[in-house]
Design a protein around this motif. Sequence first.
Motif, short mmCIF file in Angstrom:
data_model
loop_
_atom_site.label_atom_id
_atom_site.label_comp_id
_atom_site.label_asym_id
_atom_site.label_seq_id
_atom_site.Cartn_x
_atom_site.Cartn_y
_atom_site.Cartn_z
N LEU A 79 0.83 -1.19 0.00
CA LEU A 79 0.00 0.00 0.00
C LEU A 79 0.87 1.25 0.00
CD1 LEU A 79 -2.60 -1.05 2.73
CD2 LEU A 79 -2.76 -1.37 0.25
N ARG A 80 0.31 2.34 -0.49
CA ARG A 80 1.03 3.61 -0.41
C ARG A 80 1.14 4.09 1.03
NH1 ARG A 80 -2.34 4.00 -4.82
NH2 ARG A 80 -1.31 4.31 -6.84
N SER A 81 0.10 3.81 1.80
CA SER A 81 0.07 4.22 3.20
C SER A 81 -0.68 3.16 4.00
CB SER A 81 -0.65 5.58 3.35
OG SER A 81 -0.95 5.85 4.70
N ALA A 82 -0.28 3.01 5.26
CA ALA A 82 -0.96 2.04 6.12
C ALA A 82 -2.43 2.40 6.32
CB ALA A 82 -0.25 1.96 7.47
N ARG A 83 -2.77 3.67 6.09
CA ARG A 83 -4.16 4.10 6.25
C ARG A 83 -5.09 3.49 5.20
NH1 ARG A 83 -1.32 8.93 7.01
NH2 ARG A 83 -1.74 9.56 4.87
#
Length: 438
Positions: free
Chosen positions: A259-263
């Motif tokens: 993912l680009r971010s864990a969010r």
Amino acid sequence: MFQYYFMLGLRSLRRNPALTALMVLTLAVGVAASIATLTILHVMSGDPIPHKSDRLLVPVIDNGPLAGYTAGEEPNDRQLSYRDASNLLANKVAERSTALYGISVAVEPARKELPLFNARGLAPTSDFFNMFDVPFRYGAGWSPAEDKAAADVVVLSRQLAEKLYGDSDPVGQRLRINSQQYQVVGVLDKWNVVPRFHRIIGTPDGAFSDEDELYVPFATSVRHEMQRNGNSSCSSDIAPGYQAYLDSECTWIQFWFELRSARERGALQDYLNSYATEQRKLGRLQRQAPNKLYDVREWLDYMKVVGNDSKLSAWLAFGFLILCLVNTVGLLLAKFSVRAAEVGIRRALGASRREIFQQFLIETTVIGMAGGLLGLLLAFGALALIAMQSKALTVVAHMDWLMLLLTFALSVLSAVLAGLLPTWRACQTTPALQLKSQ
């Protein structure tokens, strides 16, 4: 004053060599045993890719049969079927994704002096190399276009490249694998990721196996029907033939998202749930089991890379260290008790209890330093013996700078703790009684 007491501590080591040697050895053995065990546990439980471990996720989708299933039961396998892996790759819901499985191939070297040999490899997609920060010595991985075309390209490990081509750059060379010509597009540099989290399932030593020797595109390995080298779980009989195996519910492919971010993890979870719902409409995934995502640390825990036996061994080793400390306390009491007359004279000449306490505590620190140096040597020896037991232990039985410092600090701290009671007892010496007895 510290330097003076330190020199006194060094001299005290020579007063009773046998007793001093016994104390140092007792402390060193306890420290070596605990540190050797803790070192292995530290390596096994470390985060292999800390800067993105929360962004690399493994999906687990239970496609097992409904017959005999109990709600909440763990899936038979943590891998995916070819159908699920292909669907997840096609939908491109993450920044990167890769499907991979182990292969075994026959390599035919161009050098006549080298015979044909079998090599253990991996069949991933092109995102694999960037996802896991794989280092390259020459060239690079293949492109997404070569994935799509199922091109006959190969990436070699550094060890295999040196075996086949020496120190020269082999990029562009042709290598015969399974009677097919493959073009070498890259050579990896040394890649010693521990634990080898991306491929725990299906290797001889799990997360602590050796590096794979070569890499070919996932689609290429399927097109050539390469021999699988890993675990495969089939819940029912399947028709003969390779295509029937691909169309079956057999699970044999490992899958990773980046993912680009864990969010974005919540959105990916929603996608997996929607995907499972659509597949159930097609008559699949009838267990209605929850779809799960595991980041790197969660995946290592889920796969029990660090088992309860390893944790128990660490606790037993520290218990042994405590036993050694108790013995050291007794030896220090014996060592300091024979110096009661010296303490009495010093007190009569004006030395305070605080100064006596400092002197004897620094002496125990000197013993701790000696025990630390010896313990460090014994720990290296213990790790070397452990590494000889198996290839998996060779990977984890090595000490880094953190453990080197911890070994020395633990030895000194242990000696100081062991010396608190004997030092306090020495400070309670009554000068008048000692002078009267002389």
